[in-house]
Design a protein around this motif. Structure first.
Motif, PDB file in Angstrom:
ATOM      1  N   ASP A 205      76.694  24.688  29.721  1.00 17.66           N
ATOM      2  CA  ASP A 205      75.633  23.357  29.642  1.00 17.66           C
ATOM      3  C   ASP A 205      76.234  22.259  29.084  1.00 17.66           C
ATOM      4  O   ASP A 205      76.841  22.266  28.131  1.00 17.66           O
ATOM      5  CB  ASP A 205      74.438  23.733  29.040  1.00 17.66           C
ATOM      6  CG  ASP A 205      73.697  24.904  29.714  1.00 17.66           C
ATOM      7  OD1 ASP A 205      73.984  25.030  31.117  1.00 17.66           O
ATOM      8  OD2 ASP A 205      72.943  25.633  29.241  1.00 17.66           O
TER       9      ASP A 205
ATOM     10  N   VAL B 298      73.320  15.917  29.533  1.00 16.63           N
ATOM     11  CA  VAL B 298      72.915  14.982  30.580  1.00 16.63           C
ATOM     12  C   VAL B 298      72.446  13.518  29.998  1.00 16.63           C
ATOM     13  O   VAL B 298      71.360  13.763  29.276  1.00 16.63           O
ATOM     14  CB  VAL B 298      71.762  15.780  31.446  1.00 16.63           C
ATOM     15  CG1 VAL B 298      71.419  14.730  32.500  1.00 16.63           C
ATOM     16  CG2 VAL B 298      72.435  16.890  32.038  1.00 16.63           C
TER      17      VAL B 298
ATOM     18  N   ASN C 125      70.646  10.066  30.957  1.00 19.25           N
ATOM     19  CA  ASN C 125      70.023   9.451  32.260  1.00 19.25           C
ATOM     20  C   ASN C 125      68.970   8.350  31.596  1.00 19.25           C
ATOM     21  O   ASN C 125      67.838   8.344  32.259  1.00 19.25           O
ATOM     22  CB  ASN C 125      69.262  10.433  33.175  1.00 19.25           C
ATOM     23  CG  ASN C 125      68.856   9.628  34.117  1.00 19.25           C
ATOM     24  OD1 ASN C 125      69.614   8.871  34.821  1.00 19.25           O
ATOM     25  ND2 ASN C 125      68.054  10.393  35.018  1.00 19.25           N
TER      26      ASN C 125
ATOM     27  N   ILE D  18      77.217  14.562  31.210  1.00 19.31           N
ATOM     28  CA  ILE D  18      76.765  14.146  32.545  1.00 19.31           C
ATOM     29  C   ILE D  18      76.123  12.763  32.585  1.00 19.31           C
ATOM     30  O   ILE D  18      74.907  12.756  31.981  1.00 19.31           O
ATOM     31  CB  ILE D  18      76.041  15.322  33.112  1.00 19.31           C
ATOM     32  CG1 ILE D  18      77.027  16.564  33.314  1.00 19.31           C
ATOM     33  CG2 ILE D  18      75.544  14.902  34.596  1.00 19.31           C
ATOM     34  CD1 ILE D  18      75.987  17.854  33.892  1.00 19.31           C
TER      35      ILE D  18
ATOM     36  N   GLU E 183      74.081  10.988  34.702  1.00 20.58           N
ATOM     37  CA  GLU E 183      73.216  11.273  35.907  1.00 20.58           C
ATOM     38  C   GLU E 183      73.109  10.143  36.861  1.00 20.58           C
ATOM     39  O   GLU E 183      72.830  10.129  37.843  1.00 20.58           O
ATOM     40  CB  GLU E 183      71.754  11.969  35.435  1.00 20.58           C
ATOM     41  CG  GLU E 183      71.198  12.686  36.560  1.00 20.58           C
ATOM     42  CD  GLU E 183      69.963  13.278  36.296  1.00 20.58           C
ATOM     43  OE1 GLU E 183      69.992  14.758  36.261  1.00 20.58           O
ATOM     44  OE2 GLU E 183      68.986  13.031  35.537  1.00 20.58           O
TER      45      GLU E 183
ATOM     46  N   LEU F 217      77.113  14.113  39.037  1.00 21.02           N
ATOM     47  CA  LEU F 217      76.650  15.454  38.096  1.00 21.02           C
ATOM     48  C   LEU F 217      77.941  15.911  37.474  1.00 21.02           C
ATOM     49  O   LEU F 217      77.885  17.035  37.249  1.00 21.02           O
ATOM     50  CB  LEU F 217      75.974  16.043  39.345  1.00 21.02           C
ATOM     51  CG  LEU F 217      74.725  15.880  39.684  1.00 21.02           C
ATOM     52  CD1 LEU F 217      74.016  16.805  40.646  1.00 21.02           C
ATOM     53  CD2 LEU F 217      73.539  15.341  38.525  1.00 21.02           C
TER      54      LEU F 217
ATOM     55  N   PRO G 209      80.635  16.451  34.658  1.00 22.22           N
ATOM     56  CA  PRO G 209      80.667  16.118  33.125  1.00 22.22           C
ATOM     57  C   PRO G 209      81.985  15.228  32.865  1.00 22.22           C
ATOM     58  O   PRO G 209      82.998  15.602  33.669  1.00 22.22           O
ATOM     59  CB  PRO G 209      80.755  17.576  32.699  1.00 22.22           C
ATOM     60  CG  PRO G 209      81.399  18.461  33.652  1.00 22.22           C
ATOM     61  CD  PRO G 209      80.718  17.615  34.812  1.00 22.22           C
TER      62      PRO G 209
END
Length: 264
Positions: free
Chosen positions: A2, A5, A7, A159, A161, A165, A167
């Motif tokens: 994981d 993220v 955004n 990531i 976003e 997507l 990394p």
């Protein structure tokens, strides 16, 4: 695995037709932080505080004009030479930090002619302020999901976003924290050593460390040029002259005697 993220909405707040972006807030914070650092230095050294207001105006103009022109000339010259009026469209993005640095130096030269302090003496102090300025500007780039790194499998990859997507290396954060560490080091050198009396010494340290970091981090950045690059990125090529000047200034300062602050 994981990955974090990112955004974030680039708009901080929108109210009654007024839109405030994170980038603008952080850029203003960068200017304010740099100004406060210079103010504290001027107070500590008994220098004329009123003259700083003029320097702030000169410096902001120099940074913006220099950064914009450098982006247009070095990163996408064919487009801007074909559409010269687009050079003025800074709201569309496109500022190169190398040009911003040169613009600030030219602004400082104009300023020093008015107040009579030695140029290298002022550059030494400006270097400290510029380091913290750079930290906030790169955090603004992170907030905007710009100046991206190449895709990576490293666990600290992020990531973005809004872009894709994958990394990626958080190149903006690499630079931001490099600037923060350089700021802390310069403050320590200013307070604890005599390097501030060896004109050009602190500025030399700044140039060597900042552009060594830039040169290294450029290797994990997505290319920002509109043309193919060979051997090195445009950012690396632009870093080399600053790095050389830094080595020369630092060597010169280390061999020179301490110089008192005198107006010229």
């Amino acid at each position: 695995m994981d990955h974090f993220v990112w955004n974030a909405d680039p708009v901080l707040v929108s109210f009654m037709g007024l839109t405030v972006h994170w980038y603008g807030v952080l850029f203003a914070t960068a200017i304010a932080a740099g100004f406060q650092v210079m103010k504290k230095i001027y107070q500590a050294e008994g220098l004329d505080l009123e003259s700083l207001d003029n320097f702030l105006v000169y410096c902001v103009i120099g940074i913006i004009v220099g950064a914009r022109l450098a982006h247009c000339v070095f990163y996408d010259p064919s487009y801007y030479f074909a559409h010269p009026l687009k050079i003025l469209a800074i709201w569309e993005g496109g500022l190169a930090s190398h040009g911003g640095g040169l613009g600030a130096i030219l602004a400082l030269y104009y300023y020093k002619r008015k107040i009579g302090l030695p140029f290298l003496f002022l550059l030494d102090r400006l270097a400290i302020a510029t380091a913290i300025f750079g930290f906030f500007v790169r955090m603004a780039n992170f907030a905007n999901s710009e100046i991206l790194g190449e895709p990576t499998t490293k666990p600290w990859g992020i990531i973005f976003e809004r872009i894709d997507l994958l990394p990626r290396h958080p190149a903006q954060l690499y630079e931001a924290f490099a600037y923060l560490l350089i700021f802390i080091l310069l403050v320590g050198l200013y307070r604890k050593t005599k390097l501030k009396l060896q004109h050009g010494g602190l500025f030399g340290v700044f140039l060597v460390l900042v552009f060594s970091a830039r040169f290294a981090i450029e290797s994990v950045k997505v290319s920002q040029t509109a043309y193919s690059e060979t051997l090195m990125t445009a950012g690396q090529w632009l870093s080399v002259p600053f790095l050389i000047v830094g080595v020369v200034l630092l060597g010169r300062a280390m061999m020179a005697k301490s110089e008192p602050v005198t107006k010229k």
